[in-house]
Design an enzyme around this catalytic site. Sequence first.
Site, short mmCIF file in Angstrom:
data_model
loop_
_atom_site.label_atom_id
_atom_site.label_comp_id
_atom_site.label_asym_id
_atom_site.label_seq_id
_atom_site.Cartn_x
_atom_site.Cartn_y
_atom_site.Cartn_z
N GLY A 46 38.39 38.51 35.73
CA GLY A 46 38.54 39.79 36.43
C GLY A 46 39.95 39.92 36.97
N GLN A 51 46.40 42.86 42.70
CA GLN A 51 47.04 41.62 42.23
C GLN A 51 48.27 41.87 41.38
OE1 GLN A 51 43.03 40.05 40.80
NE2 GLN A 51 44.05 38.14 41.37
N CYS A 91 41.05 31.90 41.53
CA CYS A 91 41.71 33.20 41.62
C CYS A 91 43.10 33.10 41.00
CB CYS A 91 41.80 33.64 43.08
SG CYS A 91 42.57 35.25 43.29
N LEU A 92 43.45 34.09 40.20
CA LEU A 92 44.77 34.09 39.57
C LEU A 92 45.88 34.17 40.61
CD1 LEU A 92 44.06 36.50 36.57
CD2 LEU A 92 44.22 34.00 36.53
N HIS A 133 34.21 39.38 44.46
CA HIS A 133 35.55 38.79 44.55
C HIS A 133 36.62 39.88 44.37
CE1 HIS A 133 38.48 35.40 43.39
NE2 HIS A 133 39.10 36.48 42.94
N GLU A 134 36.41 40.77 43.40
CA GLU A 134 37.41 41.81 43.10
C GLU A 134 37.44 42.88 44.20
OE1 GLU A 134 39.37 40.92 41.02
OE2 GLU A 134 38.21 39.54 39.77
N HIS A 137 39.52 41.75 46.96
CA HIS A 137 40.95 41.97 46.70
C HIS A 137 41.36 43.38 47.10
CE1 HIS A 137 42.51 38.41 44.71
NE2 HIS A 137 41.56 38.41 43.79
#
Length: 171
Positions: A46, A51, A91-92, A133-134, A137
């Site tokens: 995702g 991000q 997480c990226l 999670h997204e 963000h």
Amino acid sequence: MAELTVLRTPDPRLRRKAAPVRDFNGTLKKLAENMLETMYAEDGIGLAAIQVGVTSRLVTMDLSSARNHPRVLVNPEILSREGRVSHREGCLSVPDYYDYVERAARIRLRVMDLDGQAREEDCEGLEAICIQHEIDHLNGKLFIDYLSPMKRRRLLKKLGKLKRRETAPVL
Ligand code: GNR
Ligand code: NI
């Protein structure tokens, strides 16, 4: 298409709150395409617009192992939550750190597509976890915010050290 740069903690831009998408135009579609390309290139399941430095409520996802089921979520909103699950997350924007986070096991989601068409759906499993999670963000929240104070302190210290080493002057 173009690959975008993924911001990493402690970049303060990851802490901004994203605004709802109101213009369903070509610029939005282009951004979604570039986010998908970035997500695939970085091997993420995702990616939230925040991000890549864009404060819009836009998310891309692909939970398939063949990486051939791209999804775009515009203005995702959780209507209700049920149950609890703990899953190991990464997480990226937080490289090389993985840990367990407790989240709702099932959610009812309201989401729009790239044309602004809204629909509702029920999600569970990894899909429900990834969407939570997204959406975090989009609200300036990272999964490491859920860690115990001790784990968090340790991680921030490690990240601080890495950062210092990267930017240390060459004498
Ligand atoms: O690639 C990712 N894997 C992942 C695993 C468990 C829970 C959440 C995620 S999302 C993450 C990509 C990312 O950072 N999205 O914001
Ligand atoms: Ni993430």
